[in-house]
Design a protein around this motif. Structure first.
Motif, short mmCIF file in Angstrom:
data_model
loop_
_atom_site.label_atom_id
_atom_site.label_comp_id
_atom_site.label_asym_id
_atom_site.label_seq_id
_atom_site.Cartn_x
_atom_site.Cartn_y
_atom_site.Cartn_z
N GLU A 101 4.45 5.91 2.43
CA GLU A 101 4.40 7.29 2.91
C GLU A 101 4.65 7.36 4.41
OE1 GLU A 101 0.59 8.38 1.46
OE2 GLU A 101 1.34 8.71 -0.58
N ALA A 102 4.14 6.38 5.14
CA ALA A 102 4.38 6.35 6.59
C ALA A 102 5.88 6.27 6.85
CB ALA A 102 3.66 5.17 7.23
N ALA A 103 6.57 5.45 6.05
CA ALA A 103 8.02 5.33 6.23
C ALA A 103 8.72 6.64 5.89
CB ALA A 103 8.55 4.19 5.37
N ARG A 104 8.22 7.33 4.87
CA ARG A 104 8.81 8.63 4.52
C ARG A 104 8.62 9.63 5.65
NH1 ARG A 104 6.95 11.07 -1.03
NH2 ARG A 104 8.37 12.71 -0.41
N MET A 105 7.41 9.63 6.23
CA MET A 105 7.16 10.55 7.34
C MET A 105 8.04 10.21 8.54
SD MET A 105 4.52 12.55 6.29
CE MET A 105 4.07 13.32 7.82
N ASP A 106 8.32 8.91 8.72
CA ASP A 106 9.18 8.50 9.83
C ASP A 106 10.64 8.82 9.54
OD1 ASP A 106 7.69 7.66 11.93
OD2 ASP A 106 7.54 5.57 11.29
N ARG A 123 6.49 10.83 18.48
CA ARG A 123 7.49 11.68 17.81
C ARG A 123 7.51 13.09 18.38
NH1 ARG A 123 7.16 11.07 12.07
NH2 ARG A 123 7.73 13.25 12.12
N GLU A 180 0.32 3.96 1.37
CA GLU A 180 0.37 4.62 2.68
C GLU A 180 1.51 4.07 3.53
OE1 GLU A 180 -3.70 4.07 3.90
OE2 GLU A 180 -4.11 6.17 3.51
N LEU A 181 1.86 2.80 3.31
CA LEU A 181 2.98 2.22 4.06
C LEU A 181 4.27 2.92 3.65
CD1 LEU A 181 3.18 -0.03 6.14
CD2 LEU A 181 3.93 -1.54 4.33
N PRO A 220 9.48 15.32 3.77
CA PRO A 220 8.51 15.10 4.86
C PRO A 220 9.18 14.91 6.22
CG PRO A 220 8.01 13.67 3.00
CD PRO A 220 9.22 14.46 2.63
N ALA A 231 -1.62 2.18 8.10
CA ALA A 231 -0.27 2.03 7.55
C ALA A 231 0.74 1.61 8.61
CB ALA A 231 0.18 3.31 6.84
N GLY A 241 10.46 5.56 13.98
CA GLY A 241 10.82 6.93 13.62
C GLY A 241 11.88 7.52 14.55
N ARG A 294 15.86 8.74 13.83
CA ARG A 294 16.40 10.01 14.27
C ARG A 294 17.60 9.86 15.16
NH1 ARG A 294 11.84 10.95 12.52
NH2 ARG A 294 11.20 12.97 11.72
N TYR A 331 3.53 -0.91 10.16
CA TYR A 331 4.47 -1.84 9.54
C TYR A 331 4.09 -3.25 9.98
CZ TYR A 331 6.87 2.64 9.32
OH TYR A 331 7.17 3.95 9.12
N PHE A 391 -2.75 7.77 9.17
CA PHE A 391 -3.34 7.42 7.88
C PHE A 391 -4.68 6.72 8.04
CE2 PHE A 391 1.15 7.83 7.13
CZ PHE A 391 1.22 8.44 5.89
N LEU A 399 4.20 15.03 1.08
CA LEU A 399 4.13 13.84 0.23
C LEU A 399 3.85 14.23 -1.22
CD1 LEU A 399 2.07 11.61 2.67
CD2 LEU A 399 4.49 11.39 2.11
N PRO A 411 0.82 -1.22 0.00
CA PRO A 411 0.00 0.00 0.00
C PRO A 411 0.85 1.27 0.00
CG PRO A 411 -0.56 -1.45 1.85
CD PRO A 411 0.60 -2.06 1.17
N LYS A 438 0.09 -8.98 3.74
CA LYS A 438 0.13 -7.57 3.34
C LYS A 438 1.17 -6.80 4.13
CE LYS A 438 -3.66 -6.38 6.41
NZ LYS A 438 -4.62 -5.47 6.81
N ARG A 492 2.08 6.18 17.21
CA ARG A 492 3.25 6.39 16.37
C ARG A 492 3.43 7.88 16.06
NH1 ARG A 492 3.63 3.09 10.85
NH2 ARG A 492 1.95 4.51 10.33
#
Lengths: 276, 356
Positions: free
Chosen positions: A171-176, B150, A168-169, B72, B85, B99, B103, B87, B81, B52, A166, A276, B146
């Motif tokens: 994107e979540a990693a990018r945000m993290d 942060r 969003e997964l 981002p 989303a 996250g 960092r 992991y 989300f 994004l 997905p 998934k 999550r």
């Protein structure tokens, strides 16, 4: 109704299993006969356990014209492992690039990889040989494995797996704050682990079974794979020692079977579940 | 705690512009809810703030710093989300810690922060579990955790409750509001659910076709909708919108059926015959003997109240909300109290306020 259907299904299964097991059993029994028995047309379904030493004999001493079987096992194992791991590394990276990055000629790159499906080693054997010659890799171990590593099949498979992840997964990693390589290592590979394992099994068996390319590129007996070895043992002179051939064939089965069995759980999960 | 300023933000996908210039200012600790039907550009706006997507024009300033072109992860923003989303291969603890690890925080600090956040959300017994072993509500909490762990300057919520069942949605809604108040983190919350919008936001931004239509407190949006779109979008059942014309002197509206409704709050600009749309909320329509005749087509009992869907004599549709069960027959008489009337220009759809 259900009971009888079950019964039928099971008998078909058992019949199928027997059908597949029979040749292997025959080979096992033949390995324990005396060398000339097969030439005489004698085949037994009962092994002669007093001759079981023929397995040890080929493993340590080899047969006519070939090095000891353990050596060939090592070469085969090394080649299959190198091909499987090499293919996986290359195709993960190329699928990663094709799915997650926007770069010029992305589609062209993908189709170029796709088209190589139509060019297996058997088709391009002469140019490949020439290239290996230029690279001075004829009759070397890398020469055995490298040309077989480039793989469209695995790239396609990983592309499908990655495309199903997905957005969003990602994107979540990018945000993290995960960069591309970090995302690959921490998220993508663990998430596709089941597919990876399934692919490893398939590719290992594929590598193990290679015949034509090793035959062409390697002439030194040091680089004889077990598949080549079996062929070399047949018909070098008039009297083929069939018991040794059969013993070698049975031994040659063991490593791929061990890989399949040990990774069976992952293998099935990777093919069916699509976690998934 | 941080302020967020958005200046003339635009976004085009190819030749199609989906955001036609948004200006917005959020006070520190404020929760702004962006609401609109699907396709109105609300998610795009959120994704632009998150980084994004790249804006075509405009600026995003977070806590005095221009973050428009930043990655981002460099913006100090956390996002929840719609489908969580999480992991899938990581435990709840690792999901929250990931996250922080990137960092490069010290291990002890990570452990402390995750424990604190888990305690805040009641996730402590679940820290070792994988997401697939959690219920929908628990996953939602982990996704919140999550973001909270942060300690970002800004929270972004992208329809975080739409995958939950109705009952859970109500309780999570209250919980999100409590948490946001308690943590005091400036937040943008996107939803298509107007109840969520009304209950959660300090202010609402109603969007329609890529344009901000109204930015105000929930009650103001409800009491004084800026145009017919907002009037019809906020409130259930939707506001009745009736065709009307202005009478001479601008003191009243004449409905298509002939009924004249005098304005309670003053006269409107315009010549006699100006085309108007007047709005009346179903709960404000009064049952009154001697009023307009209403033929009832459908009765929708909602328990504590009942919605009547009917037609006036000139076939104009009108819905009426009454308390308790409906025991009347198929015909009744209704009147529209002038004080509850909303007046709009029918061509532009904009609200017409009385002339001072």
């Amino acid at each position: 109704m259900r009971r009888s259907a079950n019964w039928l299904a099971h008998s078909v299964l058992i019949l199928g299993a027997l059908l597949f097991a029979l040749p292997i059993w025959l080979a096992f029994c033949a390995a324990t006969l005396d060398p000339a028995a097969i030439d005489r047309g004698e085949l037994s379904l009962i092994p002669r356990l007093d001759h079981i030493g023929s397995f040890w004999d080929v493993l340590v001493h080899g047969g006519p014209g070939v090095p000891p079987v353990w050596r060939m096992l090592v070469v085969s194992f090394g080649m299959a492992l190198a091909i499987a791991i090499g293919k996986i590394v290359i195709s993960i990276l190329s699928a990663f690039a094709v799915v997650f990055f926007r770069f010029p000629l992305r589609r062209t790159a993908f189709w170029a990889i796709f088209v190589t499906l139509m060019l297996p080693v058997e088709v391009r054997i002469i140019p490949t040989y020439a290239v290996m010659g230029d690279l001075h890799m004829i009759d070397t171990f890398p020469g055995l494995a490298v040309p077989l590593i480039a793989s469209a099949t695995a790239t396609l498979l990983f592309r499908q797996t990655f495309a199903a992840i997905p957005d969003e997964l990602v994107e979540a990693a990018r945000m993290d704050g995960a960069g591309p390589l970090r995302f690959l290592k921490d998220i993508l590979i663990p998430v596709s682990a089941a597919n990876l394992a399934a692919l490893f099994v398939i590719l290992f068996v594929y590598g193990w079974n290679q015949y034509l390319w090793p035959l062409v590129v390697a002439t030194s007996p040091n680089l004889d794979t077990i598949v080549i070895g079996i062929v070399k043992m047949i018909g070098i002179d008039t009297s083929t020692e069939w018991n040794k051939v059969m013993a070698t064939a049975v031994i040659a089965l063991i490593p791929p079977v061990a890989v399949v069995v040990s990774m069976q759980r992952w293998f099935v999960r990777g093919l069916t579940e699509g976690e998934k | 705690m941080a302020t967020l300023v958005i200046e003339n933000l635009r976004k085009s996908f190819g030749p199609i512009e989906v955001l036609h210039g948004i200006d917005l200012e959020l006070a520190s600790g404020e929760m702004l809810v962006i609401v609109g039907a699907s396709g109105c550009g609300k998610s795009t706006l959120l994704r632009l703030v998150a980084g994004l997507e790249e804006p075509t024009a405009g600026r995003i300033i977070l806590d005095g710093r221009d973050v428009t072109r930043l990655d981002p992860s460099a913006r100090d923003i956390a996002m929840v989300f719609q489908n969580y989303a999480l992991y899938p291969h990581m435990s709840v603890f690792d999901n929250m810690a990931y996250g922080l690890r990137i960092r490069g925080l010290p291990k002890a600090e990570i452990g402390r922060r995750v424990q604190e956040t888990a305690a805040l959300l009641g996730l402590e017994p679940l820290l070792a579990r994988k997401p697939r072993q959690l219920s929908g509500g628990q996953r939602q909490r982990v996704a919140m955790g999550r973001a909270i762990v942060r300690e970002p300057k800004l929270f972004l919520f992208d329809e975080p409750l739409s995958n939950l069942d109705a009952k859970l949605r109500v309780s999570m809604r209250a919980e999100i509001r409590r948490l946001q108040r308690r943590l005091g983190v400036t937040s943008l919350y996107v939803t298509h659910d107007q109840v969520e919008a009304m209950t959660l936001g300090d202010r609402l931004l109603v969007m329609h076709l890529g344009v901000p239509v109204q930015l105000a407190t929930p009650m103001e949006v409800f009491d004084r909708p800026a145009n017919t779109y907002v009037a019809g979008f906020i409130g259930t059942p939707a506001m009745n919108l009736l065709d009307a014309t202005l009478t001479a002197g601008g003191t009243a509206a004449r409905l298509a059926g002939g009924t004249v409704l005098a304005f309670a709050d003053g006269r409107r600009e315009g010549e006699e015959g100006r085309q108007l749309t007047v709005g009346i909320r179903p709960e404000h329509v009064r049952l009154e003997a001697g009023g307009m005749a209403l033929a009832i087509d459908l009765v929708e009992p909602l328990g504590s109240e009942t919605v009547l869907l009917g037609r006036l004599e000139d076939e104009t549709l009108l819905s009426v909300k009454v308390h308790g069960a409906w025991t009347g027959g198929e015909r009744t008489q209704v009147s529209i109290p002038p004080a509850s009337l909303h007046v709009f220009d029918s061509r532009s759809g904009l609200r017409l306020d009385p002339v001072r």
